[in-house]
Write a protein that holds these residues in place. Structure first.
Motif, PDB file in Angstrom:
ATOM      1  N   GLY A   1       0.759  -1.412   0.122  1.00 31.72           N
ATOM      2  CA  GLY A   1      -0.052   0.047   0.142  1.00 31.72           C
ATOM      3  C   GLY A   1       0.534   1.161   0.098  1.00 31.72           C
ATOM      4  O   GLY A   1       0.447   2.373   0.404  1.00 31.72           O
TER       5      GLY A   1
ATOM      6  N   GLY B   1       1.264  -2.102  -4.755  1.00 35.31           N
ATOM      7  CA  GLY B   1       0.079  -1.501  -4.205  1.00 35.31           C
ATOM      8  C   GLY B   1      -0.771  -2.372  -5.708  1.00 35.31           C
ATOM      9  O   GLY B   1      -0.591  -2.666  -6.076  1.00 35.31           O
ATOM     10  N   ARG B   2      -2.605  -1.451  -5.282  1.00 28.56           N
ATOM     11  CA  ARG B   2      -2.951  -1.814  -6.338  1.00 28.56           C
ATOM     12  C   ARG B   2      -3.311  -1.154  -7.388  1.00 28.56           C
ATOM     13  O   ARG B   2      -3.495  -0.752  -8.490  1.00 28.56           O
ATOM     14  N   THR B   3      -2.937   0.233  -7.666  1.00 31.03           N
ATOM     15  CA  THR B   3      -3.172   1.275  -8.771  1.00 31.03           C
ATOM     16  C   THR B   3      -1.636   2.069  -9.150  1.00 31.03           C
ATOM     17  O   THR B   3      -0.782   2.018  -8.109  1.00 31.03           O
ATOM     18  N   GLU B   4      -1.153   1.477  -9.764  1.00 32.73           N
ATOM     19  CA  GLU B   4       0.298   2.005 -10.724  1.00 32.73           C
ATOM     20  C   GLU B   4      -0.065   3.057 -10.665  1.00 32.73           C
ATOM     21  O   GLU B   4       1.673   3.902 -10.715  1.00 32.73           O
TER      22      GLU B   4
ATOM     23  N   SER C   1       4.583  -1.590 -10.013  1.00 29.56           N
ATOM     24  CA  SER C   1       3.811  -1.017 -10.623  1.00 29.56           C
ATOM     25  C   SER C   1       2.458  -1.628 -11.278  1.00 29.56           C
ATOM     26  O   SER C   1       1.687  -0.827 -12.525  1.00 29.56           O
TER      27      SER C   1
ATOM     28  N   ALA D   1      -0.036  -3.029 -10.443  1.00 36.04           N
ATOM     29  CA  ALA D   1      -1.190  -3.271  -9.705  1.00 36.04           C
ATOM     30  C   ALA D   1      -1.065  -4.419  -8.878  1.00 36.04           C
ATOM     31  O   ALA D   1      -1.581  -5.661  -9.423  1.00 36.04           O
ATOM     32  N   CYS D   2      -0.855  -4.936  -7.990  1.00 35.26           N
ATOM     33  CA  CYS D   2      -0.341  -6.097  -7.283  1.00 35.26           C
ATOM     34  C   CYS D   2      -1.390  -6.363  -6.275  1.00 35.26           C
ATOM     35  O   CYS D   2      -1.213  -6.032  -5.129  1.00 35.26           O
ATOM     36  N   LEU D   3      -2.072  -7.167  -5.621  1.00 32.37           N
ATOM     37  CA  LEU D   3      -2.687  -8.307  -4.319  1.00 32.37           C
ATOM     38  C   LEU D   3      -1.953  -8.740  -3.313  1.00 32.37           C
ATOM     39  O   LEU D   3      -0.814  -9.840  -3.840  1.00 32.37           O
TER      40      LEU D   3
ATOM     41  N   THR E   1      -4.968 -13.342  -0.385  1.00 32.43           N
ATOM     42  CA  THR E   1      -5.652 -13.993  -1.145  1.00 32.43           C
ATOM     43  C   THR E   1      -6.586 -14.150  -0.566  1.00 32.43           C
ATOM     44  O   THR E   1      -6.596 -14.877   0.828  1.00 32.43           O
TER      45      THR E   1
END
Length: 71
Positions: A14, A38-41, A61, A63-65, A68
């Motif tokens: 994050g 984080g989720r937003t590039e 960048s 965007a990963c989680l 799971t």
């Protein structure tokens, strides 16, 4: 404040906004080498650009989680 983090590595989940971005700033100020995730590039790239260029060694960048849903 001296936390003894000079040249240490940290993965900041994050790291693009909010608390994660704040933590990244503190760690960078202490001399840590960072990997931002984080989720937003767009927000990751922006935060990486705000930090010292030598501080961020990688930003995920793509965007990963970091979790799971198969708990």
């Amino acid at each position: 404040m001296e936390l003894g983090l000079q040249h240490r590595r940290a993965l900041v989940g994050g790291g693009g906004s909010g608390i994660g971005a704040g933590i990244a700033g503190v760690l960078a100020a202490e001399g840590a080498r960072l990997v931002l995730a984080g989720r937003t590039e767009r927000t990751l790239e922006a935060r990486a650009a705000e930090l010292d260029a030598g501080t961020v060694v990688a930003d995920l960048s793509l965007a990963c989680l970091l979790y799971t849903s198969d708990a």
